[in-house]
Write an enzyme that holds these catalytic residues in place. Structure first.
Site, mmCIF file in Angstrom:
data_model
loop_
_atom_site.group_PDB
_atom_site.id
_atom_site.type_symbol
_atom_site.label_atom_id
_atom_site.label_comp_id
_atom_site.label_asym_id
_atom_site.label_seq_id
_atom_site.Cartn_x
_atom_site.Cartn_y
_atom_site.Cartn_z
ATOM 1 N N ARG A 39 -45.635 64.710 64.670
ATOM 2 C CA ARG A 39 -45.282 64.110 66.022
ATOM 3 C C ARG A 39 -45.945 64.532 67.095
ATOM 4 N NH1 ARG A 39 -43.873 58.776 66.393
ATOM 5 N NH2 ARG A 39 -43.005 59.312 64.337
ATOM 6 N N ILE A 72 -37.197 64.467 60.472
ATOM 7 C CA ILE A 72 -38.217 63.706 59.859
ATOM 8 C C ILE A 72 -39.179 63.137 60.984
ATOM 9 C CG2 ILE A 72 -38.366 61.495 58.460
ATOM 10 C CD1 ILE A 72 -35.535 62.270 57.169
ATOM 11 N N HIS A 73 -38.581 62.536 61.973
ATOM 12 C CA HIS A 73 -39.170 61.767 63.193
ATOM 13 C C HIS A 73 -40.399 63.052 63.681
ATOM 14 C CE1 HIS A 73 -40.396 60.072 66.959
ATOM 15 N NE2 HIS A 73 -40.418 58.859 66.219
ATOM 16 N N CYS A 74 -40.000 64.447 63.604
ATOM 17 C CA CYS A 74 -40.780 65.292 64.308
ATOM 18 C C CYS A 74 -42.211 65.617 63.387
ATOM 19 C CB CYS A 74 -40.166 66.607 64.353
ATOM 20 S SG CYS A 74 -38.670 66.605 65.400
ATOM 21 N N ALA A 75 -41.833 65.257 62.081
ATOM 22 C CA ALA A 75 -42.871 65.597 61.068
ATOM 23 C C ALA A 75 -43.769 64.195 60.845
ATOM 24 C CB ALA A 75 -42.321 65.942 59.868
#
Length: 360
Positions: free
Chosen positions: A96, A349-352
């Site tokens: 991200r 999860i969003h960061c990845a």
């Protein structure tokens, strides 16, 4: 706007760029394979989390995962045949932030390169600083070099002209020395095609990101903001009265939540409408965790036809969070996956993940 391989594009091209909301259709999802150099003895556990996320998303849309050539074979084995492995040198897994933030324009897709600098020089990034450019070159997508330094997790858009951000992350000398909030805001408006930027204070210096917005507040739809709510925080909107002694003793994250909720309660979006704020309570019982553990359900990822969100092991809280997200995204399958190793690294999860939107 030039379409040549690796060619840079002016931020306004032949017309305004616009960043679509995450729920818009995706071409694919980009991810990154963590290196032993960064994760050391934790690398096996965090790779299991990344492979699990990649396999889950691949059930709904294509996934391309960047990995060093020496790690490509292991990544392919862990992720399975449903995930494409792209040999690109990487330092860490936080796609991200290291990857391009994609925008749409009259000639199709372009990628904004936010000049990743290791979250203000907090981590080595000799490889990750080039990830956005490598992805765009590989896909022959024009590159928009931002006049600011930041990360994709520092911005959240509704696709209808409004952007959310924390001042602590972007208006910070470790990214943009000497720049005022107004200067950063002008750049954000031009880069992402928004007309309204809603700022909340955030928290400086307590985590590696200086509190990215995607751990605090997300747009579920234009006008609807879902907020990560600390267990100790009341779900009722804060008032303008002075804080009580109990409030003043709250940790920095709860204080940041309250400030953000108060600011967003008073805010109007690009359409001039008040926001509907939805609380998404964080788990109260997660066992022994490190000081950087991110127990935020709002750090979910919206894929084609699905929402991929964390499961923290607090059965009551996990079920309640899934029910709230299911109501926010009707018609999408809500899938929860354990990400304990990822959480210990301060992300989710969003960061990845980073979505490549379909050109319209």
């Amino acid at each position: 706007m030039g379409q040549g391989k690796g060619q840079d594009a002016a931020p306004d091209g032949n017309g305004p760029w616009r960043m679509p909301d995450e729920a818009s259709p995706h071409e694919l999802t980009y991810m990154s394979w963590p290196s032993r150099r960064i994760w050391k003895t934790y690398v096996h556990a965090v790779r299991e989390d990344i492979a699990r996320i990649a396999r889950t998303i691949a059930e709904f849309e294509p996934v391309t995962l960047l990995a060093d050539e020496r790690d490509a074979k292991g990544a392919r084995r862990a992720c399975g045949s449903g995930v494409e492995i792209l040999p690109v040198p990487v330092d860490d897994l936080w796609m991200r932030d290291t990857g391009p933030s994609f925008v749409l324009g009259p000639d199709g897709v372009a990628g904004v390169d936010l000049n990743f600098n290791g979250w203000g020089g907090k981590q080595p990034h000799t490889r990750d600083r080039h990830v956005a450019r490598r992805i765009l070159s590989d896909r022959d997508v024009p590159r928009v070099e931002a006049p600011i330094v930041g990360e994709g997790g520092a911005i959240e858009v509704d696709g209808a002209g409004t952007l959310l951000a924390t001042e602590s992350s972007l208006v910070n000398a470790n990214r943009n020395p000497g720049m005022s909030r107004d200067g950063v805001e002008r750049a954000l408006k031009r880069l992402f095609g928004v007309t309204e930027v809603l700022w909340v204070d955030g928290v400086r210096g307590k985590d590696i990101t200086d509190y990215h917005i995607d751990a605090l507040a997300r747009f579920a739809a234009p006008g609807v903001v879902v907020m990560s709510t600390p267990p100790s925080a009341s779900p009722s909107p804060p008032t303008s009265s002075p804080p009580s002694s109990s409030t003043s003793a709250e940790d920095v994250w709860t204080k940041a939540y309250r400030q953000a909720r108060e600011a967003l309660t008073a805010a109007k979006d690009a359409r001039g409408k008040a926001l509907d704020l939805v609380d998404l309570p964080e788990p109260a019982h997660i066992g022994r965790r490190g000081p950087d553990f991110l127990a935020s359900y709002v750090n979910y990822y919206v894929a084609n036809g699905a929402v991929i969100m964390p499961r923290f092991g607090d059965k009551k809280a996990d079920a309640a969070a899934a029910a709230i997200v299911r109501d926010l995204y009707p018609g999408r399958e809500v899938t929860q996956v354990p990400v304990d190793a990822l959480g210990e690294g301060g992300g989710g999860i969003h960061c990845a993940t980073q979505q490549l939107p379909k050109a319209r």
